[in-house]
Design a protein around this motif. Structure first.
Motif, PDB file in Angstrom:
ATOM      1  N   HIS A 121       1.061  -1.825  -9.937  1.00  0.00           N
ATOM      2  CA  HIS A 121       0.536  -0.885 -10.736  1.00  0.00           C
ATOM      3  C   HIS A 121       1.158  -0.733 -12.048  1.00  0.00           C
ATOM      4  O   HIS A 121       0.732   0.031 -12.987  1.00  0.00           O
ATOM      5  CB  HIS A 121       0.470   0.584  -9.950  1.00  0.00           C
ATOM      6  CG  HIS A 121       2.111   1.149  -9.999  1.00  0.00           C
ATOM      7  ND1 HIS A 121       2.960   1.163  -9.023  1.00  0.00           N
ATOM      8  CD2 HIS A 121       2.709   2.198 -10.839  1.00  0.00           C
ATOM      9  CE1 HIS A 121       3.964   1.682  -8.960  1.00  0.00           C
ATOM     10  NE2 HIS A 121       4.024   2.274 -10.233  1.00  0.00           N
ATOM     11  N   GLN A 122       2.286  -1.433 -12.242  1.00  0.00           N
ATOM     12  CA  GLN A 122       3.171  -1.469 -13.247  1.00  0.00           C
ATOM     13  C   GLN A 122       2.682  -2.703 -14.329  1.00  0.00           C
ATOM     14  O   GLN A 122       3.267  -3.154 -15.080  1.00  0.00           O
ATOM     15  CB  GLN A 122       4.585  -1.631 -13.176  1.00  0.00           C
ATOM     16  CG  GLN A 122       5.090  -0.105 -12.351  1.00  0.00           C
ATOM     17  CD  GLN A 122       6.639  -0.443 -12.066  1.00  0.00           C
ATOM     18  OE1 GLN A 122       6.776  -1.235 -11.177  1.00  0.00           O
ATOM     19  NE2 GLN A 122       7.348   0.541 -12.450  1.00  0.00           N
ATOM     20  N   LEU A 123       1.637  -3.452 -13.802  1.00  0.00           N
ATOM     21  CA  LEU A 123       1.297  -4.681 -14.407  1.00  0.00           C
ATOM     22  C   LEU A 123      -0.107  -4.746 -15.048  1.00  0.00           C
ATOM     23  O   LEU A 123      -0.942  -3.791 -14.468  1.00  0.00           O
ATOM     24  CB  LEU A 123       1.175  -5.963 -13.326  1.00  0.00           C
ATOM     25  CG  LEU A 123       2.446  -6.071 -12.313  1.00  0.00           C
ATOM     26  CD1 LEU A 123       2.434  -6.970 -11.371  1.00  0.00           C
ATOM     27  CD2 LEU A 123       3.556  -6.821 -13.512  1.00  0.00           C
ATOM     28  N   ALA A 150      -1.037  -9.019 -13.391  1.00  0.00           N
ATOM     29  CA  ALA A 150      -1.390  -9.056 -12.002  1.00  0.00           C
ATOM     30  C   ALA A 150      -2.064 -10.371 -11.376  1.00  0.00           C
ATOM     31  O   ALA A 150      -1.735 -10.567 -10.320  1.00  0.00           O
ATOM     32  CB  ALA A 150      -1.957  -7.954 -11.576  1.00  0.00           C
ATOM     33  N   GLN A 151      -2.963 -10.977 -12.274  1.00  0.00           N
ATOM     34  CA  GLN A 151      -3.548 -12.027 -11.961  1.00  0.00           C
ATOM     35  C   GLN A 151      -2.546 -13.188 -11.971  1.00  0.00           C
ATOM     36  O   GLN A 151      -2.850 -14.136 -11.043  1.00  0.00           O
ATOM     37  CB  GLN A 151      -4.906 -12.300 -12.869  1.00  0.00           C
ATOM     38  CG  GLN A 151      -5.762 -13.441 -12.369  1.00  0.00           C
ATOM     39  CD  GLN A 151      -6.601 -13.267 -11.109  1.00  0.00           C
ATOM     40  OE1 GLN A 151      -5.851 -12.421 -10.111  1.00  0.00           O
ATOM     41  NE2 GLN A 151      -7.919 -13.420 -11.137  1.00  0.00           N
ATOM     42  N   ARG A 162      -7.663  -9.016  -7.366  1.00  0.00           N
ATOM     43  CA  ARG A 162      -6.301  -9.742  -7.273  1.00  0.00           C
ATOM     44  C   ARG A 162      -5.771  -9.314  -5.795  1.00  0.00           C
ATOM     45  O   ARG A 162      -4.950 -10.115  -5.243  1.00  0.00           O
ATOM     46  CB  ARG A 162      -5.341  -9.271  -8.708  1.00  0.00           C
ATOM     47  CG  ARG A 162      -5.942  -9.903  -9.791  1.00  0.00           C
ATOM     48  CD  ARG A 162      -5.202  -9.149 -10.918  1.00  0.00           C
ATOM     49  NE  ARG A 162      -5.898  -7.980 -11.448  1.00  0.00           N
ATOM     50  CZ  ARG A 162      -7.317  -8.046 -12.058  1.00  0.00           C
ATOM     51  NH1 ARG A 162      -7.856  -9.100 -12.312  1.00  0.00           N
ATOM     52  NH2 ARG A 162      -8.040  -6.950 -12.338  1.00  0.00           N
ATOM     53  N   ASP A 163      -6.002  -8.176  -5.453  1.00  0.00           N
ATOM     54  CA  ASP A 163      -5.788  -7.779  -4.168  1.00  0.00           C
ATOM     55  C   ASP A 163      -4.490  -7.963  -3.587  1.00  0.00           C
ATOM     56  O   ASP A 163      -3.691  -8.496  -2.726  1.00  0.00           O
ATOM     57  CB  ASP A 163      -6.413  -8.628  -3.158  1.00  0.00           C
ATOM     58  CG  ASP A 163      -6.563  -7.928  -1.774  1.00  0.00           C
ATOM     59  OD1 ASP A 163      -6.413  -6.661  -1.643  1.00  0.00           O
ATOM     60  OD2 ASP A 163      -6.622  -8.737  -0.754  1.00  0.00           O
ATOM     61  N   LEU A 164      -3.402  -7.412  -4.478  1.00  0.00           N
ATOM     62  CA  LEU A 164      -2.124  -7.553  -4.253  1.00  0.00           C
ATOM     63  C   LEU A 164      -1.762  -6.304  -3.479  1.00  0.00           C
ATOM     64  O   LEU A 164      -2.155  -5.252  -3.513  1.00  0.00           O
ATOM     65  CB  LEU A 164      -1.040  -7.595  -5.800  1.00  0.00           C
ATOM     66  CG  LEU A 164      -1.206  -8.608  -6.607  1.00  0.00           C
ATOM     67  CD1 LEU A 164      -0.711  -8.230  -7.863  1.00  0.00           C
ATOM     68  CD2 LEU A 164      -0.847  -9.760  -6.007  1.00  0.00           C
ATOM     69  N   PHE A 165      -0.408  -6.539  -2.570  1.00  0.00           N
ATOM     70  CA  PHE A 165       0.020  -5.198  -1.987  1.00  0.00           C
ATOM     71  C   PHE A 165       0.765  -4.411  -2.847  1.00  0.00           C
ATOM     72  O   PHE A 165       1.643  -4.737  -3.479  1.00  0.00           O
ATOM     73  CB  PHE A 165       0.957  -5.839  -0.758  1.00  0.00           C
ATOM     74  CG  PHE A 165       0.419  -6.805  -0.043  1.00  0.00           C
ATOM     75  CD1 PHE A 165      -0.584  -6.520   1.053  1.00  0.00           C
ATOM     76  CD2 PHE A 165       1.043  -8.325   0.153  1.00  0.00           C
ATOM     77  CE1 PHE A 165      -1.026  -7.373   1.861  1.00  0.00           C
ATOM     78  CE2 PHE A 165       0.564  -9.056   1.027  1.00  0.00           C
ATOM     79  CZ  PHE A 165      -0.504  -8.753   1.964  1.00  0.00           C
ATOM     80  N   PRO A 166       0.246  -3.200  -2.748  1.00  0.00           N
ATOM     81  CA  PRO A 166       0.531  -2.278  -3.744  1.00  0.00           C
ATOM     82  C   PRO A 166       2.230  -1.761  -3.489  1.00  0.00           C
ATOM     83  O   PRO A 166       2.702  -1.298  -4.387  1.00  0.00           O
ATOM     84  CB  PRO A 166      -0.161  -0.857  -3.499  1.00  0.00           C
ATOM     85  CG  PRO A 166      -0.698  -1.148  -2.270  1.00  0.00           C
ATOM     86  CD  PRO A 166      -1.144  -2.571  -1.914  1.00  0.00           C
TER      87      PRO A 166
END
Length: 329
Positions: free
Chosen positions: A129-131, A136-137, A81-85
């Motif tokens: 981090h809350q998902l 998140a996907q 997923r590589d989301l910005f944390p």
């Protein structure tokens, strides 16, 4: 003859030499063993890996070095997923729009709409981090779609998700893609993904296209061991070398001695592995010619034949259970 929406002739020395074409609305499922070149293909399409080939999307040349990654209308969902944390779900989705010069209010509004379409609008203010993995996907897919890409790259989008979550997300994604008028390239190791989402299938092996066609065509007549295993078939070369034979594991009979009868194809070998499968056992057999076969048998048959790794056996199947076709079909 019309020009395809996507025409990619990609050439990375020693890694990839493949041509892929697709029409608007196509979902191209790319499959192949590890190291076949799948991720290299995706990175070339995204402009993240230079190649000496040609790439045209929707009538425009995206060939490197003329078209930089930022100049391409690409949506890219990678493994993990590589989301910005440090950004919320909404800001993650809005990021691509902001990078293209869209003002903050408009970008946030469009991001919210896209999150709602994917069923996670209520989570817009949460950080990654809350998902959960599935949530998140969905955010990652929303981020890829919000910029209205002409080419959507999905690299193993369901990897690491719970089976139930992956199944739900697969249905939701199929619904969204039904109205998408660009081209989707879906890299997957899962036959369900390829058969339910794909309109075309490209099989890569050693950096080259080994087979292409509709998912139904490829699944019915696989030309590589990887695809045969993916769709649950045995695949062997005909004794005369003139074609391929495909048959289901349930059509294979195991016996301690050579079976009789001219209507049977037979191979001598030994058991390589035993794995619980449904109500029975899936038995791997390595033949004396080095061919790997699989047979689905009952637990009672395993006990009766005293099967264990290394046990000599004969594997056989009826001619009527076999589909024959040319190697180049």
């Amino acid at each position: 003859m019309s020009t395809p929406f996507l025409h990619a002739r990609l050439d990375v020395p020693g890694r990839l030499h493949a041509t892929v074409t697709a029409d608007a609305g196509d979902v191209v499922a790319v499959v192949g063993p590890n190291g076949a070149g799948k991720t290299t293909l995706v990175r070339c399409l995204a402009g993240l890996l230079p190649d000496s080939g040609e790439l045209t999307v929707d009538g425009r040349s995206w060939s490197t070095p003329h078209a930089l990654p930022r100049d391409r209308r690409v949506g890219h969902v990678v493994q993990g997923r590589d989301l910005f944390p440090h950004l919320s779900a909404r800001e993650n989705v809005a990021f691509g729009l902001r990078a293209r010069g869209v003002d903050r209010r408009t970008a946030r509004a469009r991001a919210t709409t896209e999150l709602e379409r994917l069923g996670v609008g209520a989570l817009a203010d949460r950080r990654p981090h809350q998902l959960s993995g599935g949530q998140a996907q969905r955010v990652a897919i929303a981020r890829a779609l919000v910029t209205e890409p002409r080419l959507l790259l999905l690299d193993e989008p369901f990897t690491g998700l719970d089976v139930g979550v992956a199944a739900t997300l697969r249905v939701e994604l199929a619904r969204h893609l039904a109205s998408y008028d660009g081209v989707v390239v879906l890299v997957t190791h899962d036959a369900v993904d390829a058969l339910t989402l794909g309109t075309r299938m490209v099989v890569l092996e050693d950096g080259r296209v080994a087979q292409t066609g509709t998912p139904t065509e490829v699944a019915a007549r696989p030309r590589t061991d990887h695809v045969a295993r993916l769709v649950g078939l045995n695949l062997v070369a005909a004794a005369d070398g003139a074609g391929l034979l495909a048959f289901r594991p349930s059509a294979v009979t195991l016996s301690p001695t050579e079976p009789s009868g001219s209507a049977r194809l037979r191979w001598a070998g030994q058991v390589s592995q035993l794995t619980p499968y449904g109500d029975g056992v899936r038995v791997g057999v390595r033949t004396s010619t080095g061919q790997d076969l699989i047979a689905d048998v009952t637990a009672a048959a395993v006990a009766e034949l005293l099967l264990q790794p290394g046990t000599p056996v004969w594997a056989s199947t009826k001619e009527t259970a076999v589909v024959r076709y040319p190697v180049d079909a």
